[in-house]
Scaffold this active site. Structure first.
Site, PDB file in Angstrom:
ATOM      1  N   LYS A 125      14.369 -14.697  -9.413  1.00 37.36           N
ATOM      2  CA  LYS A 125      14.119 -13.693 -10.472  1.00 37.36           C
ATOM      3  C   LYS A 125      13.152 -14.253 -11.496  1.00 37.36           C
ATOM      4  O   LYS A 125      12.225 -13.584 -11.925  1.00 37.36           O
ATOM      5  CB  LYS A 125      15.418 -13.317 -11.200  1.00 37.36           C
ATOM      6  CG  LYS A 125      16.323 -12.298 -10.590  1.00 37.36           C
ATOM      7  CD  LYS A 125      15.781 -10.925 -10.437  1.00 37.36           C
ATOM      8  CE  LYS A 125      15.054 -10.704  -9.176  1.00 37.36           C
ATOM      9  NZ  LYS A 125      15.483 -10.509  -7.924  1.00 37.36           N
ATOM     10  N   LYS A 170       6.878  -4.247  -3.744  1.00 35.39           N
ATOM     11  CA  LYS A 170       8.288  -3.877  -3.692  1.00 35.39           C
ATOM     12  C   LYS A 170       8.787  -3.863  -2.259  1.00 35.39           C
ATOM     13  O   LYS A 170       9.916  -4.231  -1.973  1.00 35.39           O
ATOM     14  CB  LYS A 170       8.453  -2.489  -4.331  1.00 35.39           C
ATOM     15  CG  LYS A 170       9.887  -1.978  -4.361  1.00 35.39           C
ATOM     16  CD  LYS A 170      10.720  -2.758  -5.333  1.00 35.39           C
ATOM     17  CE  LYS A 170      12.183  -2.369  -5.317  1.00 35.39           C
ATOM     18  NZ  LYS A 170      13.041  -3.443  -5.844  1.00 35.39           N
ATOM     19  N   TRP A 192      -2.855  -2.768  -1.459  1.00 38.04           N
ATOM     20  CA  TRP A 192      -2.430  -4.156  -1.704  1.00 38.04           C
ATOM     21  C   TRP A 192      -3.193  -4.982  -0.682  1.00 38.04           C
ATOM     22  O   TRP A 192      -2.940  -4.876   0.520  1.00 38.04           O
ATOM     23  CB  TRP A 192      -0.920  -4.264  -1.506  1.00 38.04           C
ATOM     24  CG  TRP A 192      -0.318  -5.566  -1.911  1.00 38.04           C
ATOM     25  CD1 TRP A 192       0.147  -5.915  -3.145  1.00 38.04           C
ATOM     26  CD2 TRP A 192      -0.068  -6.704  -1.056  1.00 38.04           C
ATOM     27  NE1 TRP A 192       0.662  -7.194  -3.120  1.00 38.04           N
ATOM     28  CE2 TRP A 192       0.531  -7.696  -1.857  1.00 38.04           C
ATOM     29  CE3 TRP A 192      -0.312  -6.979   0.280  1.00 38.04           C
ATOM     30  CZ2 TRP A 192       0.909  -8.935  -1.352  1.00 38.04           C
ATOM     31  CZ3 TRP A 192       0.067  -8.220   0.790  1.00 38.04           C
ATOM     32  CH2 TRP A 192       0.672  -9.183  -0.031  1.00 38.04           C
ATOM     33  N   CYS A 201       0.812  -1.219   0.000  1.00 35.86           N
ATOM     34  CA  CYS A 201       0.000   0.000   0.000  1.00 35.86           C
ATOM     35  C   CYS A 201       0.845   1.268   0.000  1.00 35.86           C
ATOM     36  O   CYS A 201       1.923   1.305   0.596  1.00 35.86           O
ATOM     37  CB  CYS A 201      -0.879   0.034   1.234  1.00 35.86           C
ATOM     38  SG  CYS A 201      -1.894  -1.410   1.447  1.00 35.86           S
ATOM     39  N   ASN A 249      -2.008   2.521   5.749  1.00 29.26           N
ATOM     40  CA  ASN A 249      -1.085   1.410   5.467  1.00 29.26           C
ATOM     41  C   ASN A 249      -0.841   0.680   6.783  1.00 29.26           C
ATOM     42  O   ASN A 249      -0.716   1.332   7.824  1.00 29.26           O
ATOM     43  CB  ASN A 249       0.273   1.923   4.981  1.00 29.26           C
ATOM     44  CG  ASN A 249       0.226   2.484   3.583  1.00 29.26           C
ATOM     45  OD1 ASN A 249      -0.810   2.450   2.937  1.00 29.26           O
ATOM     46  ND2 ASN A 249       1.350   3.017   3.133  1.00 29.26           N
ATOM     47  N   GLY A 250      -0.722  -0.635   6.725  1.00 27.40           N
ATOM     48  CA  GLY A 250      -0.450  -1.393   7.948  1.00 27.40           C
ATOM     49  C   GLY A 250      -1.609  -2.313   8.265  1.00 27.40           C
ATOM     50  O   GLY A 250      -2.476  -2.550   7.416  1.00 27.40           O
ATOM     51  N   HIS A 298      18.542 -35.481  -3.950  1.00 25.75           N
ATOM     52  CA  HIS A 298      17.731 -35.911  -2.805  1.00 25.75           C
ATOM     53  C   HIS A 298      16.273 -35.535  -2.996  1.00 25.75           C
ATOM     54  O   HIS A 298      15.662 -34.925  -2.121  1.00 25.75           O
ATOM     55  CB  HIS A 298      18.308 -35.303  -1.524  1.00 25.75           C
ATOM     56  CG  HIS A 298      19.716 -35.726  -1.275  1.00 25.75           C
ATOM     57  ND1 HIS A 298      20.069 -36.990  -0.874  1.00 25.75           N
ATOM     58  CD2 HIS A 298      20.882 -35.039  -1.425  1.00 25.75           C
ATOM     59  CE1 HIS A 298      21.377 -37.063  -0.760  1.00 25.75           C
ATOM     60  NE2 HIS A 298      21.900 -35.900  -1.099  1.00 25.75           N
ATOM     61  N   GLU A 336      18.996 -17.059  -6.190  1.00 32.82           N
ATOM     62  CA  GLU A 336      18.545 -15.744  -6.660  1.00 32.82           C
ATOM     63  C   GLU A 336      18.070 -15.818  -8.121  1.00 32.82           C
ATOM     64  O   GLU A 336      17.088 -15.186  -8.499  1.00 32.82           O
ATOM     65  CB  GLU A 336      19.684 -14.718  -6.483  1.00 32.82           C
ATOM     66  CG  GLU A 336      19.452 -13.352  -7.093  1.00 32.82           C
ATOM     67  CD  GLU A 336      18.209 -12.607  -6.597  1.00 32.82           C
ATOM     68  OE1 GLU A 336      17.575 -13.054  -5.623  1.00 32.82           O
ATOM     69  OE2 GLU A 336      17.856 -11.590  -7.208  1.00 32.82           O
ATOM     70  N   ARG A 392       5.252  -0.101  -6.023  1.00 32.06           N
ATOM     71  CA  ARG A 392       5.244  -0.855  -4.770  1.00 32.06           C
ATOM     72  C   ARG A 392       4.349  -2.090  -4.861  1.00 32.06           C
ATOM     73  O   ARG A 392       4.461  -2.983  -4.030  1.00 32.06           O
ATOM     74  CB  ARG A 392       4.728   0.037  -3.635  1.00 32.06           C
ATOM     75  CG  ARG A 392       5.590   1.243  -3.382  1.00 32.06           C
ATOM     76  CD  ARG A 392       4.917   2.183  -2.411  1.00 32.06           C
ATOM     77  NE  ARG A 392       4.690   1.556  -1.131  1.00 32.06           N
ATOM     78  CZ  ARG A 392       5.538   1.613  -0.118  1.00 32.06           C
ATOM     79  NH1 ARG A 392       6.671   2.263  -0.247  1.00 32.06           N
ATOM     80  NH2 ARG A 392       5.272   1.039   1.027  1.00 32.06           N
ATOM     81  N   GLU A 395       9.544 -14.622 -10.079  1.00 28.83           N
ATOM     82  CA  GLU A 395       8.913 -13.335  -9.776  1.00 28.83           C
ATOM     83  C   GLU A 395       8.299 -12.689 -11.014  1.00 28.83           C
ATOM     84  O   GLU A 395       7.190 -12.183 -10.959  1.00 28.83           O
ATOM     85  CB  GLU A 395       9.963 -12.347  -9.244  1.00 28.83           C
ATOM     86  CG  GLU A 395      10.295 -12.478  -7.785  1.00 28.83           C
ATOM     87  CD  GLU A 395      11.351 -11.467  -7.370  1.00 28.83           C
ATOM     88  OE1 GLU A 395      11.143 -10.800  -6.369  1.00 28.83           O
ATOM     89  OE2 GLU A 395      12.394 -11.345  -8.043  1.00 28.83           O
TER      90      GLU A 395
HETATM   91  C1  G6P Z   1       9.895  -7.960  -1.537  1.00 25.90           C
HETATM   92  C2  G6P Z   1      10.448  -7.587  -2.894  1.00 25.90           C
HETATM   93  C3  G6P Z   1      11.780  -8.286  -3.113  1.00 25.90           C
HETATM   94  C4  G6P Z   1      12.735  -7.943  -1.986  1.00 25.90           C
HETATM   95  C5  G6P Z   1      12.145  -8.285  -0.628  1.00 25.90           C
HETATM   96  C6  G6P Z   1      12.992  -7.715   0.503  1.00 25.90           C
HETATM   97  O1  G6P Z   1       9.530  -9.294  -1.533  1.00 25.90           O
HETATM   98  O2  G6P Z   1       9.535  -7.937  -3.914  1.00 25.90           O
HETATM   99  O3  G6P Z   1      12.339  -7.849  -4.344  1.00 25.90           O
HETATM  100  O4  G6P Z   1      13.927  -8.649  -2.168  1.00 25.90           O
HETATM  101  O5  G6P Z   1      10.852  -7.704  -0.496  1.00 25.90           O
HETATM  102  O6  G6P Z   1      12.982  -6.330   0.414  1.00 25.90           O
HETATM  103  P1  G6P Z   1      14.045  -5.374   1.044  1.00 25.90           P
HETATM  104  O7  G6P Z   1      13.577  -3.989   0.707  1.00 25.90           O
HETATM  105  O8  G6P Z   1      14.019  -5.638   2.518  1.00 25.90           O
HETATM  106  O9  G6P Z   1      15.361  -5.688   0.451  1.00 25.90           O
END
Ligand code: G6P
Length: 615
Positions: free
Chosen positions: A492, A610, A81, A2, A107-108, A511, A488, A27, A495
């Site tokens: 990616k 985000k 959100w 949000c 927000n929250g 395994h 990672e 976001r 996502e």
């Molecule tokens: C969300 C984002 C990720 C990010 C993670 C941690 O899930 O979509 O891209 O890695 O939060 O965020 P931060 O701001 O703590 O690195």
């Protein structure tokens, strides 16, 4: 997640709020809305829409003629959100009081909303939405006598949970009230008014001078002035922070997507993150923000790294750095798990919280838990003035510039670089020799050119992506420093392309997951020249024997790999410690091209946010 925006001043509040909402889009959100007030009109105009901000703009065009739009000098807006209640029109913010005279965006999460809702319902208030947020506006209406700030203060006293809120009332068309407990709010005063937001990216196009509210603050904003008190109405003073982003950095600058722009910014970001911090002759690094002298560093007995998502995978690389370079027992902790375990933190433990946004709720909670247990706590953050950065008070900023694409790219490579610089610094205070330090620091200075060389492969990577874009399952494998790189890479891909992808230790594949391998399940093998290469080649052979196509990410000129894979993405030769950086850049490009070929929404993938500010 949000987002909140608010404006009061001589400009067109509707246009300013909508453009702020666009800045917050990155976001992640599923509905949006705004509330507007005009001095000569004692009604709040509230408009909302499910889905994208474009839908809200259509709603505005239908309901607010251009000739009237200028009369609104105050507005608050929100991108939602969904947490409590489906992402639909009624649950979208703002929420209005039953008499239509108060509006809030939130927000929250309000944890005691159910009890409050029952109490308010008994008093005759009616609820329209399924949200936890709506109780706030009815509470404010209930507490109101003639002072909006006091009503907000009395209402939030009854709330459990977290909130960043902005409140307006048609009875006070010259004021926005905002308050913060656990969800960020910042404010900037500019030439034509005052702007508040949950995120500086919605403010920096108006002003670079921003004040961040602390938890427990209430802000009263007019067009020309701001006052901050604590929840007990005692005035408090907050520092002005200078944000060194320029507006161009929060725009796409000719790139099709923010993610693409941010991947291509990596040579520059890696130069920025190392600038002035590499002492090649001393074989050391300089990180003044850590505020730690060699004596203090030598007394640290163990490292705990805490983070979420991509930052956690950067932390996995960091764990290896602290072990290899500083001989420090190290652990990487999923921040969400850390706070609910009973972690063993000793006086001489150092926690490093890694967070691009500096706002991730679980990482922040891990920080507080470690502080509570007496650890030395530092942060690695990108966003200056963010909550984690302020609460830890020491650490290292990435200076990577704003990262808008939801899928983190340049933040990862810069986080890994900072962790390497930190480990060298700790190492030089312990057992790392001058010679070894010089070699490592020399290698770090080459990172921008390594990144450049991988980015130059983008067209080749696209050709490989074309072959595999329709596959539905991938495995990424690696060992040692390539294990976090595999994790990672898989993150990616899932996502942004919605392909099921799993990162696995190359040996662990046997395994269980090996049962899934067949010709439609490609393997991305992270296999540059490094100590685990031969063993990884063995694992690649195991995959090929089960008909899985293998895409290798390998060092240029390494002929040995040609025989054991179907496709190769080449990275330049480099020290194996820093190979996660070029390997992950190759994976970012691969994921990007696949997502684009599949027509996915790359910068705002479905369901993702985000910055995850709830548990
Ligand atoms: C969300 C984002 C990720 C990010 C993670 C941690 O899930 O979509 O891209 O890695 O939060 O965020 P931060 O701001 O703590 O690195």
């Amino acid at each position: 997640m949000c987002g909140i925006i608010g404006y009061i001043g001589s400009g067109n509040a509707c246009n300013i709020v909508v453009s702020g909402l666009h800045r917050l889009e990155y976001r992640g959100y599923d509905s949006a809305g705004l509330a507007l007030c005009a001095p000569e009109n004692n009604k709040i105009l509230s408009l909302k829409a499910e889905g994208k901000i474009a839908a809200l703009e259509e709603e505005i065009a239908r309901n607010l003629p251009d000739s009237l739009s200028d009369s609104y000098s105050l507005g608050i807006g929100h991108t939602r959100w969904a947490t409590h209640g489906a992402p639909n029109l009624t649950n979208a913010h703002p929420h209005l009081s039953n008499d239509g005279q108060f509006a809030i965006v939130h927000n929250g999460i309000i944890e005691n909303y159910s009890a409050l809702k029952n109490k308010l319902t008994r008093k005759g208030y009616t609820f329209e939405s399924e949200t936890d947020s709506e109780v706030i506006v009815h509470l404010i209406a209930e507490c109101y006598e003639d002072d909006l700030r006091r009503a907000v203060a009395a209402a939030i006293e009854q709330l459990d949970g977290t909130f960043g809120i902005a409140v307006v009332s048609s009875k006070h068309p010259d004021t926005i009230i905002a308050a913060r407990k656990g969800s960020p709010i910042c404010v900037g005063v500019c030439d034509n008014g005052t702007i508040i937001a949950s995120d500086v990216s919605a403010i920096v196009n108006h002003t670079n001078k921003v004040i961040f509210l602390d938890d427990g603050d209430i802000l009263t904003a007019s067009a020309t002035n701001i006052d901050i008190t604590n929840f007990k109405s005692i005035p408090v003073t907050r520092e002005l922070t200078h944000i060194d982003w320029d507006v161009g950095e929060i725009e796409k600058g000719g790139y099709e997507h923010f993610m693409l722009k941010e991947m291509f910014e990596q040579p520059h970001a890696l130069a920025n993150v190392t600038r002035g911090r590499l002492l090649i002759d001393d074989g050391n690094t300089k990180l003044s923000g850590m505020q730690m002298d060699p004596y203090e560093m030598s007394r640290i007995a163990s490292m705990v790294l805490a983070a979420c998502g991509t930052s956690m995978y950067a932390g996995m690389v960091g764990k290896y750095y602290f072990e290899d370079l500083a001989s420090l027992p190290s652990d990487i902790q999923q921040a969400a798990e850390f706070r609910y375990r009973n972690p063993i933190i000793q006086r001489d433990t150092c926690m490093i919280a890694i967070s691009q946004s500096g706002e991730t709720a679980d990482t922040l909670a891990a920080v507080r838990e470690a502080q509570q247990k007496g650890a030395t706590v530092m942060g690695i953050c990108n966003v200056v003035g963010s909550t984690i950065a302020r609460e830890v008070g020491r650490g290292v900023y990435l200076h990577a510039g704003p990262e808008i694409g939801v899928a983190s790219t340049k933040a990862f490579t810069c986080q890994v670089t900072v962790l390497a610089m930190m480990a060298i610094l700790f190492g030089r205070a312990r057992r790392l020799s001058l010679q070894a330090g010089r070699e490592l620091v020399g290698e770090l200075s080459r990172l921008p050119e390594l990144a450049e060389a991988v980015l130059a492969q983008s067209d080749n990577i696209l050709k490989i992506a074309e072959k595999y874009a329709q596959m539905e399952n991938f495995f990424y494998i690696g060992r040692g420093y390539m294990f976090p790189a595999a994790m990672e890479g898989a993150l990616k891909l899932k996502e942004i392309s919605y392909i099921h992808a799993e990162g696995y230790h190359a040996a662990e594949l046997k395994h269980g997951p090996i049962a899934l391998l067949e010709e439609n399940v490609p393997i991305v093998a992270c296999v540059p020249e490094f100590s685990g290469k031969i063993k990884t080649i063995g694992n690649m052979q195991e995959c090929r024997a089960r008909k899985s196509p293998v895409i290798a990410i390998a060092t240029e000129g390494d002929k040995e790999i040609d025989e054991v894979c179907d496709d190769i993405i080449r990275i330049p030769k480099c020290n194996e410690l820093f190979a996660p950086i070029p390997v992950v850049i190759a994976e970012q490009l691969f994921a990007y091209h696949i997502a684009k070929l599949r027509g996915c929404s790359i910068d705002q993938p479905r369901n993702l946010a985000k910055s995850v500010t709830v548990e």
